[in-house]
Design a protein around this motif. Structure first.
Motif, PDB file in Angstrom:
ATOM      1  N   VAL A 160       0.873  -1.174   0.000  1.00 41.37           N
ATOM      2  CA  VAL A 160       0.000   0.000   0.000  1.00 41.37           C
ATOM      3  C   VAL A 160       0.909   1.223   0.000  1.00 41.37           C
ATOM      4  O   VAL A 160       1.724   1.401   0.908  1.00 41.37           O
ATOM      5  CB  VAL A 160      -0.917   0.019   1.231  1.00 41.37           C
ATOM      6  CG1 VAL A 160      -1.717   1.329   1.273  1.00 41.37           C
ATOM      7  CG2 VAL A 160      -1.860  -1.172   1.210  1.00 41.37           C
ATOM      8  N   VAL A 161       0.763   2.042  -1.013  1.00 42.73           N
ATOM      9  CA  VAL A 161       1.641   3.202  -1.174  1.00 42.73           C
ATOM     10  C   VAL A 161       0.853   4.480  -0.909  1.00 42.73           C
ATOM     11  O   VAL A 161      -0.188   4.729  -1.524  1.00 42.73           O
ATOM     12  CB  VAL A 161       2.255   3.241  -2.588  1.00 42.73           C
ATOM     13  CG1 VAL A 161       3.115   4.491  -2.764  1.00 42.73           C
ATOM     14  CG2 VAL A 161       3.087   1.981  -2.840  1.00 42.73           C
ATOM     15  N   SER A 162       1.364   5.276   0.030  1.00 43.37           N
ATOM     16  CA  SER A 162       0.837   6.625   0.254  1.00 43.37           C
ATOM     17  C   SER A 162       1.568   7.550  -0.702  1.00 43.37           C
ATOM     18  O   SER A 162       2.744   7.849  -0.516  1.00 43.37           O
ATOM     19  CB  SER A 162       1.051   7.053   1.711  1.00 43.37           C
ATOM     20  OG  SER A 162       0.377   6.180   2.587  1.00 43.37           O
ATOM     21  N   GLU A 163       0.884   7.993  -1.729  1.00 43.47           N
ATOM     22  CA  GLU A 163       1.494   8.717  -2.841  1.00 43.47           C
ATOM     23  C   GLU A 163       1.627  10.213  -2.516  1.00 43.47           C
ATOM     24  O   GLU A 163       1.051  10.702  -1.543  1.00 43.47           O
ATOM     25  CB  GLU A 163       0.651   8.492  -4.092  1.00 43.47           C
ATOM     26  CG  GLU A 163       0.513   7.008  -4.455  1.00 43.47           C
ATOM     27  CD  GLU A 163      -0.554   6.752  -5.495  1.00 43.47           C
ATOM     28  OE1 GLU A 163      -0.862   7.664  -6.293  1.00 43.47           O
ATOM     29  OE2 GLU A 163      -1.103   5.632  -5.503  1.00 43.47           O
ATOM     30  N   PRO A 164       2.382  10.958  -3.331  1.00 38.03           N
ATOM     31  CA  PRO A 164       2.584  12.382  -3.057  1.00 38.03           C
ATOM     32  C   PRO A 164       1.285  13.181  -2.958  1.00 38.03           C
ATOM     33  O   PRO A 164       1.206  14.157  -2.208  1.00 38.03           O
ATOM     34  CB  PRO A 164       3.428  12.845  -4.249  1.00 38.03           C
ATOM     35  CG  PRO A 164       4.188  11.622  -4.659  1.00 38.03           C
ATOM     36  CD  PRO A 164       3.247  10.483  -4.439  1.00 38.03           C
ATOM     37  N   ASP A 165       0.238  12.756  -3.710  1.00 36.45           N
ATOM     38  CA  ASP A 165      -1.045  13.476  -3.647  1.00 36.45           C
ATOM     39  C   ASP A 165      -1.974  12.915  -2.574  1.00 36.45           C
ATOM     40  O   ASP A 165      -3.165  13.209  -2.564  1.00 36.45           O
ATOM     41  CB  ASP A 165      -1.735  13.452  -5.010  1.00 36.45           C
ATOM     42  CG  ASP A 165      -2.052  12.037  -5.470  1.00 36.45           C
ATOM     43  OD1 ASP A 165      -1.747  11.082  -4.730  1.00 36.45           O
ATOM     44  OD2 ASP A 165      -2.609  11.879  -6.576  1.00 36.45           O
ATOM     45  N   LYS A 166      -1.407  12.065  -1.689  1.00 33.34           N
ATOM     46  CA  LYS A 166      -2.109  11.500  -0.534  1.00 33.34           C
ATOM     47  C   LYS A 166      -3.031  10.334  -0.878  1.00 33.34           C
ATOM     48  O   LYS A 166      -3.716   9.808   0.009  1.00 33.34           O
ATOM     49  CB  LYS A 166      -2.910  12.575   0.236  1.00 33.34           C
ATOM     50  CG  LYS A 166      -2.085  13.779   0.658  1.00 33.34           C
ATOM     51  CD  LYS A 166      -0.871  13.384   1.480  1.00 33.34           C
ATOM     52  CE  LYS A 166      -0.062  14.599   1.892  1.00 33.34           C
ATOM     53  NZ  LYS A 166       1.184  14.231   2.607  1.00 33.34           N
ATOM     54  N   LYS A 167      -3.089   9.922  -2.138  1.00 38.06           N
ATOM     55  CA  LYS A 167      -3.840   8.712  -2.462  1.00 38.06           C
ATOM     56  C   LYS A 167      -3.123   7.501  -1.885  1.00 38.06           C
ATOM     57  O   LYS A 167      -1.899   7.475  -1.797  1.00 38.06           O
ATOM     58  CB  LYS A 167      -3.973   8.557  -3.976  1.00 38.06           C
ATOM     59  CG  LYS A 167      -4.917   9.564  -4.615  1.00 38.06           C
ATOM     60  CD  LYS A 167      -5.038   9.321  -6.115  1.00 38.06           C
ATOM     61  CE  LYS A 167      -6.009  10.317  -6.745  1.00 38.06           C
ATOM     62  NZ  LYS A 167      -6.103  10.129  -8.213  1.00 38.06           N
ATOM     63  N   GLN A 168      -3.894   6.500  -1.486  1.00 43.56           N
ATOM     64  CA  GLN A 168      -3.341   5.242  -0.967  1.00 43.56           C
ATOM     65  C   GLN A 168      -3.836   4.108  -1.839  1.00 43.56           C
ATOM     66  O   GLN A 168      -5.012   3.721  -1.774  1.00 43.56           O
ATOM     67  CB  GLN A 168      -3.765   5.027   0.489  1.00 43.56           C
ATOM     68  CG  GLN A 168      -3.067   5.948   1.450  1.00 43.56           C
ATOM     69  CD  GLN A 168      -3.471   5.703   2.893  1.00 43.56           C
ATOM     70  OE1 GLN A 168      -3.263   6.564   3.743  1.00 43.56           O
ATOM     71  NE2 GLN A 168      -4.032   4.549   3.199  1.00 43.56           N
ATOM     72  N   ARG A 169      -2.917   3.585  -2.658  1.00 44.53           N
ATOM     73  CA  ARG A 169      -3.290   2.541  -3.600  1.00 44.53           C
ATOM     74  C   ARG A 169      -2.255   1.422  -3.569  1.00 44.53           C
ATOM     75  O   ARG A 169      -1.146   1.581  -3.042  1.00 44.53           O
ATOM     76  CB  ARG A 169      -3.407   3.128  -5.015  1.00 44.53           C
ATOM     77  CG  ARG A 169      -4.460   4.211  -5.128  1.00 44.53           C
ATOM     78  CD  ARG A 169      -4.624   4.732  -6.534  1.00 44.53           C
ATOM     79  NE  ARG A 169      -3.485   5.551  -6.971  1.00 44.53           N
ATOM     80  CZ  ARG A 169      -3.439   6.215  -8.132  1.00 44.53           C
ATOM     81  NH1 ARG A 169      -4.472   6.142  -8.961  1.00 44.53           N
ATOM     82  NH2 ARG A 169      -2.379   6.934  -8.447  1.00 44.53           N
ATOM     83  N   ILE A 170      -2.633   0.269  -4.148  1.00 39.38           N
ATOM     84  CA  ILE A 170      -1.726  -0.870  -4.192  1.00 39.38           C
ATOM     85  C   ILE A 170      -0.807  -0.760  -5.406  1.00 39.38           C
ATOM     86  O   ILE A 170      -1.269  -0.563  -6.536  1.00 39.38           O
ATOM     87  CB  ILE A 170      -2.510  -2.198  -4.227  1.00 39.38           C
ATOM     88  CG1 ILE A 170      -3.263  -2.400  -2.913  1.00 39.38           C
ATOM     89  CG2 ILE A 170      -1.572  -3.379  -4.484  1.00 39.38           C
ATOM     90  CD1 ILE A 170      -4.073  -3.682  -2.847  1.00 39.38           C
TER      91      ILE A 170
END
Length: 292
Positions: free
Chosen positions: A116-126
């Protein structure tokens, strides 16, 4: 064949959080003997595999001698670390300054470490991290925010953060099966079955209830209560579960009503076991413990 199957399934289905509350934790290793219901903890062998003020947690075995986990650096950035028990060596699988990787595990096809990656734009996706160390690939572009997950048939059952939290299974693009709501963070496929198991949200007064949903036939089961104050469980095999309370670890057959203690970790520096990972090949149990 294994490689092509994984890539084809992922391609067909989907095309090309900061919400994790982290505290200082370390990973401890305990040798074991026996299997299944006869598992014994050799508590005198327990030792700290990591010993840092930062976060080392979420262990998961990826083969007979390697484990992955999520680790924070001094800047509170989370990466995927691989530990080789044969070589006694740590290796960074990711080293990213603009995103955090949590909940790493091997995919069904064995070609990737998912996270699960917390991305720079705050999305959390696999995302999928190839074992060849090639660039990571986004899997579910339209499903977020993901908190936790596990795999069945090369597709993910995911804890989706919300009010309430939901458990969904991604059968295909725009084909999401909602399994349950108001669940806690432990999601595990029951070994050698098509069941996704999970726990209802525990409260201060009551333990969570371990439940299952069979992806293939839609049947539901209730595997009785967990331990009060704990929201983490794992399967040792098809029939036996482990949970912890404080520094003590318990085992139970899935259809029994009572948990049985199999040992307690004594430490002056660490307390409260949370997540666990078991390797039958290595005869070791790895547990995450909070720093005092």
């Amino acid at each position: 064949m294994k490689k092509s199957l994984c890539l084809v399934l992922i391609s067909i289905l989907f095309g090309s959080f900061s919400g994790f509350a982290q505290v200082g934790t370390d990973l401890w290793v305990i040798n074991t003997s026996g299997k299944g219901g006869n598992l014994k903890l050799l508590t005198e062998t327990a030792y700290a595999l990591t010993d840092r003020p930062e976060y080392d947690n979420q262990p998961s075995f990826i083969n007979e001698y390697q484990m992955v986990f999520s680790a924070a650096d001094e800047n509170d950035n989370f990466d995927i670390i691989v530990y080789n028990f044969n070589l006694k060596k740590f290796t960074n699988m990711s080293r990213t300054s603009d995103r955090n990787e949590n909940s790493p595990m091997i995919t069904d096809c064995g070609m990737y470490i998912s996270a699960v990656v917390s991305e720079p734009d705050k999305k959390q996706r696999i995302w999928l991290y190839p074992l060849t160390f090639e660039p990571a690939e986004l899997l579910y572009d339209d499903i977020e925010p993901v908190g936790y997950y596990d795999w069945y048939d090369n597709k993910a059952a995911m804890f989706i953060l919300g009010d309430p939290n939901k458990l969904i299974y991604a059968k295909g693009r725009n084909d999401l099966l909602e399994i349950d709501s108001a669940i806690s963070r432990s999601i595990h496929k029951r070994p050698k079955t098509s069941e996704i198991t999970y726990m209802t949200e525990p409260s201060a007064a009551e333990a969570g209830i371990i439940k299952s949903y069979d992806i293939e036939n839609g049947e539901r089961e209730v595997y009785l209560g967990g331990l009060e104050g704990s929201q983490d469980f794992i399967w040792l095999d098809k029939n036996h579960l482990l949970m912890a309370s404080g520094n003590e670890i318990f085992i139970r057959k899935y259809n029994n009503t009572e948990w049985e203690s199999i040992g307690k970790i004594t430490s002056d520096t660490h307390e409260k076991i949370t997540r666990m990972a078991y390797s039958q090949d290595l005869n070791v149990l790895v547990v995450a413990m909070n720093r005092k």
